[in-house]
Design an enzyme around this catalytic site. Structure first.
Site, PDB file in Angstrom:
ATOM      1  N   ARG A  44       8.858  -5.526  -8.491  1.00 40.07           N
ATOM      2  CA  ARG A  44       8.382  -4.979  -7.217  1.00 40.07           C
ATOM      3  C   ARG A  44       8.546  -6.111  -6.197  1.00 40.07           C
ATOM      4  O   ARG A  44       7.659  -6.920  -6.007  1.00 40.07           O
ATOM      5  CB  ARG A  44       6.930  -4.519  -7.335  1.00 40.07           C
ATOM      6  CG  ARG A  44       6.777  -3.274  -8.196  1.00 40.07           C
ATOM      7  CD  ARG A  44       5.330  -2.822  -8.305  1.00 40.07           C
ATOM      8  NE  ARG A  44       4.819  -2.209  -7.084  1.00 40.07           N
ATOM      9  CZ  ARG A  44       3.638  -1.598  -6.997  1.00 40.07           C
ATOM     10  NH1 ARG A  44       2.849  -1.526  -8.053  1.00 40.07           N
ATOM     11  NH2 ARG A  44       3.234  -1.067  -5.867  1.00 40.07           N
TER      12      ARG A  44
ATOM     13  N   ASP B 218      10.603  -9.068  -0.657  1.00 45.81           N
ATOM     14  CA  ASP B 218      11.559  -9.670   0.284  1.00 45.81           C
ATOM     15  C   ASP B 218      11.389  -9.151   1.712  1.00 45.81           C
ATOM     16  O   ASP B 218      11.572  -9.903   2.680  1.00 45.81           O
ATOM     17  CB  ASP B 218      13.001  -9.429  -0.212  1.00 45.81           C
ATOM     18  CG  ASP B 218      13.306  -7.955  -0.390  1.00 45.81           C
ATOM     19  OD1 ASP B 218      12.589  -7.295  -1.181  1.00 45.81           O
ATOM     20  OD2 ASP B 218      14.229  -7.442   0.263  1.00 45.81           O
TER      21      ASP B 218
ATOM     22  N   ARG C   2      -9.600   2.390 -10.740  1.00 45.42           N
ATOM     23  CA  ARG C   2      -9.023   1.674  -9.600  1.00 45.42           C
ATOM     24  C   ARG C   2      -8.913   2.576  -8.375  1.00 45.42           C
ATOM     25  O   ARG C   2      -8.971   2.095  -7.254  1.00 45.42           O
ATOM     26  CB  ARG C   2      -7.614   1.167  -9.947  1.00 45.42           C
ATOM     27  CG  ARG C   2      -7.598   0.030 -10.933  1.00 45.42           C
ATOM     28  CD  ARG C   2      -6.201  -0.488 -11.091  1.00 45.42           C
ATOM     29  NE  ARG C   2      -5.610  -0.672  -9.773  1.00 45.42           N
ATOM     30  CZ  ARG C   2      -4.338  -0.880  -9.527  1.00 45.42           C
ATOM     31  NH1 ARG C   2      -3.489  -0.933 -10.529  1.00 45.42           N
ATOM     32  NH2 ARG C   2      -3.888  -1.040  -8.308  1.00 45.42           N
TER      33      ARG C   2
ATOM     34  N   LYS D 253      -7.808   5.452  -0.550  1.00 45.86           N
ATOM     35  CA  LYS D 253      -7.672   4.137  -1.193  1.00 45.86           C
ATOM     36  C   LYS D 253      -6.680   3.249  -0.439  1.00 45.86           C
ATOM     37  O   LYS D 253      -7.007   2.113  -0.079  1.00 45.86           O
ATOM     38  CB  LYS D 253      -7.196   4.344  -2.635  1.00 45.86           C
ATOM     39  CG  LYS D 253      -6.594   3.123  -3.308  1.00 45.86           C
ATOM     40  CD  LYS D 253      -6.110   3.490  -4.694  1.00 45.86           C
ATOM     41  CE  LYS D 253      -5.240   2.435  -5.333  1.00 45.86           C
ATOM     42  NZ  LYS D 253      -3.861   2.398  -4.812  1.00 45.86           N
TER      43      LYS D 253
ATOM     44  N   CYS E  28       0.289  -1.803 -10.391  1.00 53.08           N
ATOM     45  CA  CYS E  28       0.824  -0.916 -11.430  1.00 53.08           C
ATOM     46  C   CYS E  28       2.248  -1.314 -11.801  1.00 53.08           C
ATOM     47  O   CYS E  28       3.023  -1.755 -10.949  1.00 53.08           O
ATOM     48  CB  CYS E  28       0.828   0.524 -10.932  1.00 53.08           C
ATOM     49  SG  CYS E  28      -0.816   1.240 -10.840  1.00 53.08           S
TER      50      CYS E  28
END
Ligand code: UD1
Length: 433
Positions: free
Chosen positions: A126, A129, A402, A25, A120
């Site tokens: 999350r 930067d 997914r 994936k 998720c």
């Protein structure tokens, strides 16, 4: 509607037989947008048939690429006519990897307007930067609008030295995608080393890029002016393979996990052996034999080659029925223990304090209605259902879709009593599909 589907498992069956592992994936999610980098056709084989990949292909389509499915696991992408550089939130909200379109569009056209990604929820933010730092270092102007569209633009990208402050899979991939078409040499230091980084590098090189060092923490990229089409087969999925290894270990049985790269599985193999599971490695398969209660072990999740955070929830199920007390230290994400509440419904005894979970092994789990909190948590619930006595119903199957191609079919193929139930009417009526 798939959100309403349930996976129903009658636990207790031993698993025997062979499971074939699909394409990775997380490699596919980087390779599909990378096809934008050329005007020629890229043929991608061993593409996993999962909803995350479908969404990435849809985004490509919306940008103006021609996407042709040759069969369930092979696609041809012709990005010659890509003429839009904007990916709206309606499309990016579904998955984290949508931000790879920033790197790919920037690499090919020098501009990208891509909404902040979904993905998720591992607790906390999350951040991106390190992605932004990388693009800026290549000479792009990056701004994030109030409506959370990331704008990245550059007349010309110039190779540069980029030190990542934290080992980030996503930032490493995104910077690679932009840097392959930059002028001069880019050096990414403290790069992530996951197998899918190496797979992306191999894909890019087969398109004419010059990427070296992938799989180590220094990646060197000599930018090229043009890239060309290619035919490429994606590596097997490390986490899918690990999930079935743990499923066989926890449920008991004798299962050959086929089409894997055993080297990628080393951290998982080592922990299973520590838990007393018999693991035998062959060239491209791994045999798991388990006929007694596992023993405890401690785990600390780390970037590759450490124990993958994406295997942490599945492993927690094995440790829930192990003899003794185990400790899991989640060092990659701030909080990735939301699934513990669900396992507690099934009789697991786990105490969480921040990034640490202490698991007192119990002899049995019992079936219960539970939900998938995210993709890997969903896989963990399925493993718990295989182990537990009685019936387990796992809700929120959309998360599992997914990342797992035909998880129900693969587990049923080795003897699990598992089926997917389609709920057409949330009030009452249930249809078995
Ligand atoms: C990828 C995987 C995900 C896996 C994770 C870690 C995909 C599509 N997803 O996610 O399944 O759990 O790797 O193996 O491949 N960080 C920053 N700044 C950044 C980027 C990341 O501080 O700019 C931090 C994150 O908050 C996290 C750590 O770095 O604590 C690792 O994140 P990263 O490796 O980037 O994960 P993803 O690529 O998002």
């Amino acid at each position: 509607m798939a959100f309403m589907d349930k996976i129903v498992i009658n636990g207790g069956n031993r698993l025997t037989g062979k499971i074939d592992i699909s394409g990775a994936k997380n490699a596919a999610l980087a390779i599909v947008p990378a096809a934008i980098l050329t005007k020629e056709i890229c043929r991608i084989e061993n593409l996993p048939d999962i909803s995350d990949v479908s969404i990435m292909l849809k985004i490509l389509n919306t940008l103006g690429a021609h996407v042709r499915m040759i069969n369930r696991n092979t696609v041809e992408i012709d990005a010659r006519n890509v003429q839009f550089y904007t990916v709206p939130y309606e499309q990016t909200k579904h998955l984290r990897a949508s931000y790879y379109f920033i790197g790919a569009l920037l690499g090919r056209f020098g501009k990208a307007h891509v909404a902040m990604p979904g993905g998720c929820n591992f607790g906390g933010v999350r951040p991106i930067d390190q992605h932004v730092k990388g693009f800026e270092s290549l000479g792009a102007k990056v701004s994030i609008e109030e409506n959370a569209i990331v704008n990245a633009e550059a007349d010309t990208l110039f190779g540069s030295a980029i030190y990542l402050d934290t080992v980030s899979v996503g930032a490493t991939i995104n910077i690679m995608l932009a840097a392959v078409r930059a002028k001069g040499l880019t050096v990414i230091e403290n790069a992530a080393k996951e197998p899918h980084i190496v797979d992306l590098a191999n894909f890019l090189n087969s398109m004419g890029a010059d990427v070296r060092g992938a799989g180590t923490d220094v990646i060197k990229i000599h930018g090229v002016e043009e890239m060309h089409g290619c035919s490429y087969s994606i590596i097997p999925d490390q986490i899918e393979a690990g999930t079935y290894m743990v499923a066989a270990a926890a449920a008991g049985g004798d299962v050959l996990i086929n089409n894997v790269i055993p080297k990628h599985m080393e951290s998982i193999t080592a922990k299973l052996i520590e838990c007393g599971i018999e693991v035998e490695e062959f060239d491209d398969s791994i045999l798991i034999k388990s006929d007694h209660r596992p023993t405890r072990c401690n785990i600390k999740t780390m970037p590759h080659p450490g124990f993958p955070t994406d295997m942490q929830p599945q492993m927690a199920v094995l440790l829930s029925i192990a003899e003794g007390t185990s400790i899991i230290n989640e060092s990659v994400w701030d909080s990735r223990f939301r699934y513990v509440e669900q396992l507690a419904h099934m009789g697991a005894c786990i105490k969480v304090d921040g990034k640490i979970a202490v698991i007192e092994g119990v002899e049995h789990l019992k079936g219960a209605p539970v939900k998938a909190d995210d993709l890997r948590a969903g896989a963990a619930m399925i493993i718990a259902g295989l182990v537990a006595s009685g019936t387990t119903e796992v809700e929120n199957v959309v998360y599992i879709d997914r990342g797992y191609e035909d998880i129900v079919g693969k587990l049923a193929g080795v003897g699990a009593d598992i089926r997917r139930v389609r709920i057409t009417d949330p009030e009452s009526r249930i249809q078995i599909s």
